[in-house]
Enzyme design. Structure first.
Site, short mmCIF file in Angstrom:
data_model
loop_
_atom_site.label_atom_id
_atom_site.label_comp_id
_atom_site.label_asym_id
_atom_site.label_seq_id
_atom_site.Cartn_x
_atom_site.Cartn_y
_atom_site.Cartn_z
N ARG A 123 -4.65 0.41 -7.42
CA ARG A 123 -3.64 1.28 -8.03
C ARG A 123 -2.36 0.53 -8.39
O ARG A 123 -1.59 0.98 -9.24
CB ARG A 123 -3.37 2.48 -7.11
CG ARG A 123 -4.51 3.48 -7.14
CD ARG A 123 -4.29 4.60 -6.16
NE ARG A 123 -4.92 4.35 -4.88
CZ ARG A 123 -4.53 4.88 -3.74
NH1 ARG A 123 -3.48 5.68 -3.71
NH2 ARG A 123 -5.17 4.63 -2.62
N GLU B 77 -2.86 2.76 6.24
CA GLU B 77 -2.92 4.07 6.90
C GLU B 77 -4.35 4.37 7.36
O GLU B 77 -4.56 5.06 8.33
CB GLU B 77 -2.41 5.13 5.90
CG GLU B 77 -1.82 6.36 6.56
CD GLU B 77 -1.37 7.41 5.56
OE1 GLU B 77 -1.36 7.15 4.33
OE2 GLU B 77 -1.05 8.52 6.02
O1 LIG Z 1 1.74 0.96 2.58
P1 LIG Z 1 0.29 0.94 2.99
O2 LIG Z 1 0.05 1.60 4.32
O3 LIG Z 1 -0.29 -0.43 2.93
O4 LIG Z 1 -0.54 1.85 1.98
C1 LIG Z 1 -0.36 1.85 0.59
C2 LIG Z 1 -1.52 1.23 -0.13
O5 LIG Z 1 -2.71 2.01 0.09
C3 LIG Z 1 -3.29 2.33 -1.17
O6 LIG Z 1 -4.20 1.39 -1.59
P2 LIG Z 1 -5.71 1.27 -1.04
O7 LIG Z 1 -5.76 0.14 -0.05
O8 LIG Z 1 -6.17 2.61 -0.60
O9 LIG Z 1 -6.51 0.73 -2.27
P3 LIG Z 1 -6.73 1.17 -3.81
O10 LIG Z 1 -5.43 0.94 -4.54
O11 LIG Z 1 -7.78 0.21 -4.24
O12 LIG Z 1 -7.16 2.62 -3.83
C4 LIG Z 1 -2.11 2.34 -2.12
O13 LIG Z 1 -2.52 2.15 -3.48
C5 LIG Z 1 -1.26 1.21 -1.62
O14 LIG Z 1 -1.67 -0.04 -2.14
N1 LIG Z 2 -1.36 9.29 1.93
C1 LIG Z 2 -1.76 8.47 0.96
N2 LIG Z 2 -2.05 8.95 -0.28
C2 LIG Z 2 -2.46 8.12 -1.26
N3 LIG Z 2 -2.62 6.80 -1.11
C3 LIG Z 2 -2.37 6.28 0.10
N4 LIG Z 2 -2.40 5.01 0.57
C4 LIG Z 2 -2.04 5.02 1.86
N5 LIG Z 2 -1.73 6.25 2.26
C5 LIG Z 2 -1.92 7.07 1.18
#
Ligand SMILES: O=P(O)(O)OC[C@H]1O[C@H](OP(=O)(O)OP(=O)(O)O)[C@H](O)[C@@H]1O
Ligand SMILES: Nc1ncnc2[nH]cnc12
Length: 171
Positions: free
Chosen positions: A58, A95
């Site tokens: 993302r 998370e």
């Molecule tokens: O501050 P944090 O606790 O690290 O969480 C935030 C991260 O989690 C999600 O990515 P995810 O790892 O779910 O991967 P994606 O973007 O591939 O869906 C989001 O896009 C952030 O990169």
């Molecule tokens: N609550 C949340 N919603 C969407 N993306 C996330 N990445 C980590 N925590 C999230």
């Protein structure tokens, strides 16, 4: 523009107790997507930026259009094993999981001013690991930009005073 009303919140995804902030509803609205990128650009207008670094997946959706709008380069940070060249790595937890992030060794030149961009700041694990990668290559982090910040997870505290910009906050 009220960006919060463009974001869909899905309870108990991907695990019970997580309120997932789904940006796909914002992205599918062309005017809202453009306005969000324009607003981040506006909020960063006084920051000198040489290159934007964004974590998969993302972070690409925010970092790449922002790089285009600012006329600077974009460096992808990917989950381990996805980049073809020589890489450096940093571990992180989030998370709902734990993994390794990687960046090409030659992606940033020492002294380059780096903006880190992602869709959402939660615990700050992903951005701390991304910062670690930037610092390993002697890049200079100047700010971090997000569409969303989850204040209750206090990710900002992990970023030691880095200038943090976010469009929508949840308490
Ligand atoms: O501050 P944090 O606790 O690290 O969480 C935030 C991260 O989690 C999600 O990515 P995810 O790892 O779910 O991967 P994606 O973007 O591939 O869906 C989001 O896009 C952030 O990169
Ligand atoms: N609550 C949340 N919603 C969407 N993306 C996330 N990445 C980590 N925590 C999230």
């Amino acid at each position: 523009m009220n960006f919060k009303e463009k974001i869909r919140v899905i309870p108990d995804y991907p695990q019970p107790g997580i309120r997932f902030k789904d940006i796909t509803t914002l992205l599918q609205d062309g005017a809202a997507y453009r306005a969000a990128i324009d607003e981040l650009k506006e909020q960063l207008k006084d920051v000198e930026i040489d290159v934007i670094v964004g974590p998969e997946a993302r972070g690409f959706v925010v970092g790449a259009p922002l790089a285009y709008a600012l006329g600077v380069g974009f460096v992808p940070v990917r989950k381990k094993g996805k980049l073809p060249g020589e890489t450096i790595e940093a571990s992180y937890s989030l998370e709902y999981g734990k993994d390794l992030l990687a960046m090409h060794k030659d992606a940033i030149k020492p002294g380059q001013k780096v903006l880190i961009a992602d869709d959402l700041l939660a615990t700050g694990g992903t951005i701390s690991a991304t910062l670690d990668l930037v610092k390993q290559l002697q890049g200079v982090p100047v700010a971090a930009a997000f569409l969303i910040e989850l204040n209750y997870l206090e990710g900002r505290k992990k970023l030691d005073g880095l200038n943090v910009v976010s469009l929508v906050q949840y308490d």
